[in-house]
Design a protein around this motif. Structure first.
Motif, mmCIF file in Angstrom:
data_model
loop_
_atom_site.group_PDB
_atom_site.id
_atom_site.type_symbol
_atom_site.label_atom_id
_atom_site.label_comp_id
_atom_site.label_asym_id
_atom_site.label_seq_id
_atom_site.Cartn_x
_atom_site.Cartn_y
_atom_site.Cartn_z
ATOM 1 N N MET A 184 0.659 -1.295 -0.139
ATOM 2 C CA MET A 184 0.062 -0.478 0.061
ATOM 3 C C MET A 184 0.895 1.012 0.206
ATOM 4 S SD MET A 184 -2.918 0.141 -0.189
ATOM 5 C CE MET A 184 -4.349 0.842 0.193
ATOM 6 N N TYR A 185 0.226 2.476 -0.304
ATOM 7 C CA TYR A 185 0.592 3.907 0.507
ATOM 8 C C TYR A 185 0.851 4.488 1.286
ATOM 9 C CZ TYR A 185 -3.506 5.162 -1.371
ATOM 10 O OH TYR A 185 -4.956 5.864 -1.188
ATOM 11 N N LYS A 186 1.171 5.037 1.410
ATOM 12 C CA LYS A 186 1.994 5.915 3.094
ATOM 13 C C LYS A 186 0.554 7.131 2.841
ATOM 14 C CE LYS A 186 4.839 8.504 6.248
ATOM 15 N NZ LYS A 186 6.336 7.855 6.888
ATOM 16 N N ARG A 187 0.349 7.614 3.874
ATOM 17 C CA ARG A 187 -1.048 8.893 3.543
ATOM 18 C C ARG A 187 0.186 9.650 4.478
ATOM 19 N NH1 ARG A 187 -4.977 4.463 4.181
ATOM 20 N NH2 ARG A 187 -6.114 4.492 2.516
ATOM 21 N N TYR A 188 -0.278 11.248 3.889
ATOM 22 C CA TYR A 188 0.285 12.133 4.744
ATOM 23 C C TYR A 188 -0.752 12.321 5.365
ATOM 24 C CZ TYR A 188 3.493 12.308 0.887
ATOM 25 O OH TYR A 188 4.123 11.624 -0.366
ATOM 26 N N ASP A 189 -1.591 12.503 5.688
ATOM 27 C CA ASP A 189 -2.756 12.946 6.665
ATOM 28 C C ASP A 189 -3.139 11.867 7.719
ATOM 29 O OD1 ASP A 189 -4.502 14.194 8.329
ATOM 30 O OD2 ASP A 189 -5.874 14.878 6.675
ATOM 31 N N PRO A 190 -2.615 11.584 8.891
ATOM 32 C CA PRO A 190 -3.233 10.606 9.802
ATOM 33 C C PRO A 190 -4.757 9.499 9.985
ATOM 34 C CG PRO A 190 -1.940 12.153 10.789
ATOM 35 C CD PRO A 190 -1.524 12.010 9.417
ATOM 36 N N GLN A 191 -4.841 11.085 9.492
ATOM 37 C CA GLN A 191 -6.671 11.408 9.988
ATOM 38 C C GLN A 191 -7.767 11.088 8.806
ATOM 39 O OE1 GLN A 191 -7.670 15.535 12.060
ATOM 40 N NE2 GLN A 191 -6.592 14.554 13.940
ATOM 41 N N HIS A 192 -7.064 11.090 7.671
ATOM 42 C CA HIS A 192 -7.574 10.602 6.586
ATOM 43 C C HIS A 192 -8.357 9.279 6.366
ATOM 44 C CE1 HIS A 192 -8.158 10.695 1.917
ATOM 45 N NE2 HIS A 192 -7.764 9.643 1.846
ATOM 46 N N ASP A 193 -8.436 8.295 7.116
ATOM 47 C CA ASP A 193 -9.072 7.142 7.322
ATOM 48 C C ASP A 193 -10.548 7.357 7.929
ATOM 49 O OD1 ASP A 193 -7.604 5.378 5.700
ATOM 50 O OD2 ASP A 193 -6.421 4.517 8.033
ATOM 51 N N GLN A 194 -10.184 8.001 9.408
ATOM 52 C CA GLN A 194 -11.313 8.292 10.029
ATOM 53 C C GLN A 194 -12.436 9.278 9.406
ATOM 54 O OE1 GLN A 194 -9.874 10.610 13.691
ATOM 55 N NE2 GLN A 194 -12.219 10.668 14.368
ATOM 56 N N LEU A 195 -11.473 10.150 9.007
ATOM 57 C CA LEU A 195 -12.337 11.227 7.584
ATOM 58 C C LEU A 195 -13.433 10.513 6.631
ATOM 59 C CD1 LEU A 195 -13.569 13.690 7.358
ATOM 60 C CD2 LEU A 195 -11.241 14.809 5.727
ATOM 61 N N ARG A 196 -12.413 9.814 6.082
ATOM 62 C CA ARG A 196 -13.336 8.630 5.334
ATOM 63 C C ARG A 196 -14.439 7.803 5.380
ATOM 64 N NH1 ARG A 196 -9.532 4.991 2.647
ATOM 65 N NH2 ARG A 196 -9.453 3.954 4.432
ATOM 66 N N ASN A 197 -14.144 7.371 6.909
ATOM 67 C CA ASN A 197 -15.116 6.666 7.182
ATOM 68 C C ASN A 197 -16.122 6.917 7.950
ATOM 69 O OD1 ASN A 197 -13.553 4.137 6.487
ATOM 70 N ND2 ASN A 197 -12.387 4.270 8.781
ATOM 71 N N THR A 198 -15.522 8.376 8.326
ATOM 72 C CA THR A 198 -16.892 9.136 8.464
ATOM 73 C C THR A 198 -17.987 9.990 7.211
ATOM 74 O OG1 THR A 198 -16.164 10.477 10.508
ATOM 75 C CG2 THR A 198 -17.395 11.306 9.862
ATOM 76 N N LEU A 199 -17.196 9.663 6.626
ATOM 77 C CA LEU A 199 -18.493 10.497 4.812
ATOM 78 C C LEU A 199 -18.786 9.650 4.679
ATOM 79 C CD1 LEU A 199 -14.951 12.596 3.053
ATOM 80 C CD2 LEU A 199 -17.602 13.385 4.327
ATOM 81 N N ARG A 200 -17.762 8.133 4.775
ATOM 82 C CA ARG A 200 -18.628 7.089 4.098
ATOM 83 C C ARG A 200 -20.519 6.823 4.693
ATOM 84 N NH1 ARG A 200 -13.746 2.848 1.896
ATOM 85 N NH2 ARG A 200 -13.677 3.825 0.538
ATOM 86 N N THR A 201 -20.169 7.570 6.336
ATOM 87 C CA THR A 201 -21.866 6.833 6.952
ATOM 88 C C THR A 201 -22.095 8.033 6.840
ATOM 89 O OG1 THR A 201 -20.416 5.938 8.754
ATOM 90 C CG2 THR A 201 -21.453 6.305 9.256
ATOM 91 N N ILE A 202 -21.594 8.919 7.145
ATOM 92 C CA ILE A 202 -22.467 10.665 6.765
ATOM 93 C C ILE A 202 -23.337 10.470 5.796
ATOM 94 C CG2 ILE A 202 -22.803 12.942 6.803
ATOM 95 C CD1 ILE A 202 -20.887 12.372 9.597
ATOM 96 N N GLY A 203 -22.683 10.448 4.497
ATOM 97 C CA GLY A 203 -23.109 11.327 3.401
ATOM 98 C C GLY A 203 -23.825 10.115 2.618
ATOM 99 N N PRO A 204 -23.872 8.367 2.420
ATOM 100 C CA PRO A 204 -25.549 8.037 2.347
ATOM 101 C C PRO A 204 -26.775 8.140 3.960
ATOM 102 C CG PRO A 204 -23.262 6.138 2.744
ATOM 103 C CD PRO A 204 -22.772 7.975 3.202
ATOM 104 N N ILE A 205 -26.135 8.518 5.239
ATOM 105 C CA ILE A 205 -27.009 8.715 5.561
ATOM 106 C C ILE A 205 -28.436 9.764 4.980
ATOM 107 C CG2 ILE A 205 -27.892 9.347 7.767
ATOM 108 C CD1 ILE A 205 -26.039 7.520 9.177
#
Length: 173
Positions: free
Chosen positions: A1-22
């Motif tokens: 895999m590749y290294k992400r620069y923002d460590p909070q990226h996974d958390q933000l992505r998962n939040t958007l994946r929850t909030i967006g469909p709701i």
């Protein structure tokens, strides 16, 4: 895999994946209620009471779609790259294989131009230097690529040493 620069990226992505469909589902519900109530009021003489729901639902649908789109953008992009990259590679290889001779010729011409080299063509009759690609001598009109025999004046190849008609020496050995 590749290294992400923002460590909070996974958390933000998962939040958007929850909030967006709701938000999208809530927006669809509001839009259906508002638009449905509007059309149901056609049979009665009362104004639609829940039409305002459409004005809340439609922007929520747009917001939900946008949030979901951003949440899955990386996955969609990787999928598209995996689909497109092999085709692009095949096209590049096909074009490279089909044009390699022409590319060598162009690269050689560019190299000559950068080095300032020009291939002059000497006339076989008078030895005048002519431009590359010339068909006839600019001095005597003799056809370039031929050397006239000094004895019988028959045309010979420019690299011929002896006349192919009478045997006379055409070039210095």
């Amino acid at each position: 895999m590749y290294k992400r620069y923002d460590p909070q990226h996974d958390q933000l992505r998962n939040t958007l994946r929850t909030i967006g469909p709701i938000v999208l589902v809530v927006g669809v519900i509001f839009a259906v209620i508002g638009i449905g109530n509007f059309f149901m009021s056609f049979g009665s003489f009362e104004p639609p009471r829940y039409f305002w729901c459409a004005f809340i639902g439609l922007p929520l649908v747009g917001l939900g779609v946008a949030l979901t789109k951003f949440a899955y953008l990386g996955a969609i992009t990787r999928y598209m790259a995996n689909e497109v990259a092999p085709v692009g590679k095949d096209v590049t290889n096909y074009m490279a294989h089909g044009t390699k001779d022409a590319m060598r010729e162009v690269a050689g011409a560019i190299g000559e131009g950068l080095r300032g080299e020009t291939k002059v063509v000497r006339c076989g009759g008078c030895q005048t230097e002519n431009e590359p690609g010339a068909n006839f001598c600019k001095n005597c009109g003799h056809a370039i690529g031929e050397r006239s025999c000094p004895k019988c004046f028959e045309p010979n190849d420019v690299d011929a040493k002896f006349c192919n008609h009478c045997g006379q020496q055409v070039a210095e050995a």
